[in-house]
Design an enzyme around this catalytic site. Sequence first.
Site, mmCIF file in Angstrom:
data_model
loop_
_atom_site.group_PDB
_atom_site.id
_atom_site.type_symbol
_atom_site.label_atom_id
_atom_site.label_comp_id
_atom_site.label_asym_id
_atom_site.label_seq_id
_atom_site.Cartn_x
_atom_site.Cartn_y
_atom_site.Cartn_z
ATOM 1 N NE ARG A 238 -4.280 -1.399 0.152
ATOM 2 C CZ ARG A 238 -4.424 -2.464 -0.650
ATOM 3 N NH1 ARG A 238 -3.469 -2.797 -1.495
ATOM 4 N NH2 ARG A 238 -5.526 -3.196 -0.597
ATOM 5 C CD GLU A 267 -2.767 3.247 -5.347
ATOM 6 O OE1 GLU A 267 -3.782 2.577 -5.576
ATOM 7 O OE2 GLU A 267 -1.732 2.778 -4.861
ATOM 8 C CG HIS A 286 -3.041 -0.856 -6.635
ATOM 9 N ND1 HIS A 286 -3.410 -0.213 -5.490
ATOM 10 C CD2 HIS A 286 -3.024 -2.183 -6.301
ATOM 11 C CE1 HIS A 286 -3.608 -1.089 -4.510
ATOM 12 N NE2 HIS A 286 -3.372 -2.295 -4.984
HETATM 13 C C1 DGY Z 1 -5.636 -6.190 -2.795
HETATM 14 O O1 DGY Z 1 -6.296 -7.195 -3.032
HETATM 15 O O2 DGY Z 1 -5.629 -5.651 -1.682
HETATM 16 C C2 DGY Z 1 -4.842 -5.643 -3.914
HETATM 17 O O3 DGY Z 1 -3.985 -4.625 -3.522
HETATM 18 C C3 DGY Z 1 -5.779 -5.118 -4.968
HETATM 19 O O4 DGY Z 1 -6.433 -3.993 -4.464
#
Ligand code: DGY
Length: 328
Positions: A238, A267, A286
């Site tokens: 993240r 983002e 992402h």
């Molecule tokens: C998750 O599954 O948390 C990935 O980062 C996709 O958002």
Amino acid sequence: MKPKVFIAKPIPKEVEEYIAQYCDYRMWEKTEQIPNEVLLEEVADVDGLLTPKGVITKKFLEKAPRLKVVSNIAVGYDTFDLEVMKEHRIVGTHTPYVLDEAVADLAFGLILDSSRRISEFNNLVKAGNWDKTKPETYFYGQDVHHATIGIIGMGRIGEKISRRAALGFEMNVLYHSHTRKPALEEQYGIEYRELDSLLESADIVVMMLPLTSETYHYMGAEQFNKMKSSAIFINCSRGQVVDETALIAALQEGKIRGAGLDVFEVEPIEKDNPLLTMDNVVVLPHIGSATDRTRFDMAMKAAENLVAGVTRGVPENVVPELRCLFEK
Ligand code: DGY
């Protein structure tokens, strides 16, 4: 009467048909993200919500008085206010396991790209700038095989990265995590290190921590200062686990060599973010889990969790902090 659910993004037909067997449903069918005001109207009378990233707050729950289950089509659930959900007895679920290998693949893509400067030279060749006047050394990158990799966060995805690193690339694997993993140490020969020691030793530092109040800005100026100036930093978890201003400064001041990033503090990344103009930084939108198979499996897993929850079963993947809702 079937329970009512809202599906906040288009999902594969097969997953929709599965939900239709057990629930009455409405679905947001457009490819663009559902506007918040529409979502708030849609959840007014439903028992369950299937969502790519449910921002669940007290205010949200006030608009959804019947809601019992929020099924995230993601493994991360940092958008859940867990205390409020506990208080309102809302079951929150996520999709672990099914995306571990895909995210580990992408982490390795970023490791290889950043170390061997693949995107940088792809851009150079396509721009017609491959000429014989450049010295051979201009194209040198860094070896990945036999390098030292330091993985911060040894959860399921960290483990998959370790396996690739140890068995595939014969790397020296260091890790830091809040719990030691003796079985993995034995299996792959990986070595636990305190954070500072890992940062000082690794050629490649990979961030794989979930976002919580404890991990917010876990990597800041002090941590980047400890890294080798030849090292590469990778983040596939993240954006907010990294102080991005400190990362930008570390790159600008040559305190680290480069970065491979799939996630950002904001983002989509803002157009004037300095990371976008740095040749030694690889940026992705992402896409850690974004493959056909994995996204299908995530949607199906999330649908199963939703159906189990609204039909009064125990979903398989209740997030750990809310499992207490099922304790007698
Ligand atoms: C998750 O599954 O948390 C990935 O980062 C996709 O958002």
